[in-house]
Design a protein around this motif. Structure first.
Motif, mmCIF file in Angstrom:
data_model
loop_
_atom_site.group_PDB
_atom_site.id
_atom_site.type_symbol
_atom_site.label_atom_id
_atom_site.label_comp_id
_atom_site.label_asym_id
_atom_site.label_seq_id
_atom_site.Cartn_x
_atom_site.Cartn_y
_atom_site.Cartn_z
ATOM 1 N N ARG A 19 40.521 45.391 25.498
ATOM 2 C CA ARG A 19 41.966 45.213 25.394
ATOM 3 C C ARG A 19 42.522 44.028 26.178
ATOM 4 O O ARG A 19 43.543 43.479 25.813
ATOM 5 N N TYR A 20 41.866 43.670 27.263
ATOM 6 C CA TYR A 20 42.419 42.650 28.149
ATOM 7 C C TYR A 20 41.374 41.601 28.515
ATOM 8 O O TYR A 20 40.224 41.940 28.780
ATOM 9 N N ALA A 21 41.808 40.353 28.571
ATOM 10 C CA ALA A 21 40.965 39.307 29.151
ATOM 11 C C ALA A 21 40.998 39.553 30.653
ATOM 12 O O ALA A 21 42.060 39.802 31.222
ATOM 13 N N THR A 22 39.858 39.487 31.286
ATOM 14 C CA THR A 22 39.819 39.825 32.706
ATOM 15 C C THR A 22 38.721 39.073 33.433
ATOM 16 O O THR A 22 37.790 38.570 32.810
ATOM 17 N N SER A 23 38.860 39.027 34.734
ATOM 18 C CA SER A 23 37.813 38.466 35.588
ATOM 19 C C SER A 23 36.943 39.618 36.079
ATOM 20 O O SER A 23 37.317 40.788 35.977
ATOM 21 N N SER A 24 35.798 39.286 36.634
ATOM 22 C CA SER A 24 34.901 40.332 37.120
ATOM 23 C C SER A 24 35.540 41.107 38.274
ATOM 24 O O SER A 24 35.418 42.333 38.334
ATOM 25 N N GLU A 25 36.227 40.424 39.163
ATOM 26 C CA GLU A 25 36.862 41.097 40.295
ATOM 27 C C GLU A 25 38.020 41.982 39.829
ATOM 28 O O GLU A 25 38.226 43.077 40.355
ATOM 29 N N ASN A 26 38.758 41.517 38.839
ATOM 30 C CA ASN A 26 39.854 42.320 38.306
ATOM 31 C C ASN A 26 39.315 43.586 37.637
ATOM 32 O O ASN A 26 39.885 44.666 37.783
ATOM 33 N N LEU A 27 38.211 43.470 36.913
ATOM 34 C CA LEU A 27 37.578 44.636 36.298
ATOM 35 C C LEU A 27 37.079 45.589 37.379
ATOM 36 O O LEU A 27 37.229 46.808 37.259
ATOM 37 N N ARG A 28 36.520 45.046 38.449
ATOM 38 C CA ARG A 28 36.043 45.886 39.561
ATOM 39 C C ARG A 28 37.197 46.688 40.151
ATOM 40 O O ARG A 28 37.084 47.898 40.369
ATOM 41 N N LYS A 29 38.328 46.036 40.404
ATOM 42 C CA LYS A 29 39.500 46.726 40.956
ATOM 43 C C LYS A 29 39.967 47.832 40.014
ATOM 44 O O LYS A 29 40.313 48.934 40.462
#
Length: 174
Positions: A19-29
């Motif tokens: 659903r969302y473009a994300t960074s690895s750190e954002n996905l981790r959070k």
């Protein structure tokens, strides 16, 4: 075969990435927040790290590509470079990736801040595009808008007071 806890956390990660473009750190959070108060929280840190590594290996998540797209979008929205850098750091992008993206964008357009400011001025009908009579109240309002977008006083003064509509449109259309 992976255990149920791994598959449940992976399903949450897949749902988010779809659903969302994300960074690895954002996905981790996101994953930490989702499993924090559930039955999945025990031993979840290692599982989350493994899922993120797996996604990076499979090129599902690429922080550099995400940073390029996000930076381009923020500049087009009229955000200054400094404000955009702050936002990218909030999303967990490394300083090295941010610098690389900015250098690549500066090869296309050497005056990124001026370009972003011109986009904001036209979008918000400021400076030469204003529809009201210029007075101190309007001046303070416009300088406030530009300052909150992260632009220096010099760029604000240049675009809001010194430049004509045609000059701003020339910058805007580059």
């Amino acid at each position: 075969m992976k255990d149920k806890q791994y598959l449940d956390i992976q399903a949450k990660a897949i749902w988010y990435v779809e659903r969302y473009a994300t960074s690895s750190e954002n996905l981790r959070k996101y994953l930490v927040r989702k499993v924090r108060d559930s039955h999945l929280s025990i031993g979840s840190a290692e599982i989350i790290d493994e899922i993120i590594r797996e996604f990076q290996d499979q090129k599902i998540i690429n922080d550099k590509l995400f940073a390029e797209g996000k930076l381009r979008n923020l500049i087009l929205r009229g955000w200054s470079i400094n404000k955009s850098i702050y936002k990218l750091k909030q999303l967990g992008i490394s300083s090295h990736d941010i610098e690389t993206c900015i250098d690549e964008m500066k090869k296309e357009n050497s005056e990124l801040d001026l370009y972003a400011a011109a986009r904001l001025v036209k979008k918000r009908s400021l400076g030469a595009f204003r529809r009201v009579e210029f007075n101190d109240k309007v001046k303070n309002k416009e300088f406030g808008i530009m300052s909150r977008a992260g632009f220096s006083y010099g760029i604000c003064k240049k675009l809001l007071i010194d430049m004509k509509k045609e000059e701003i449109e020339d910058i805007y259309e580059r």
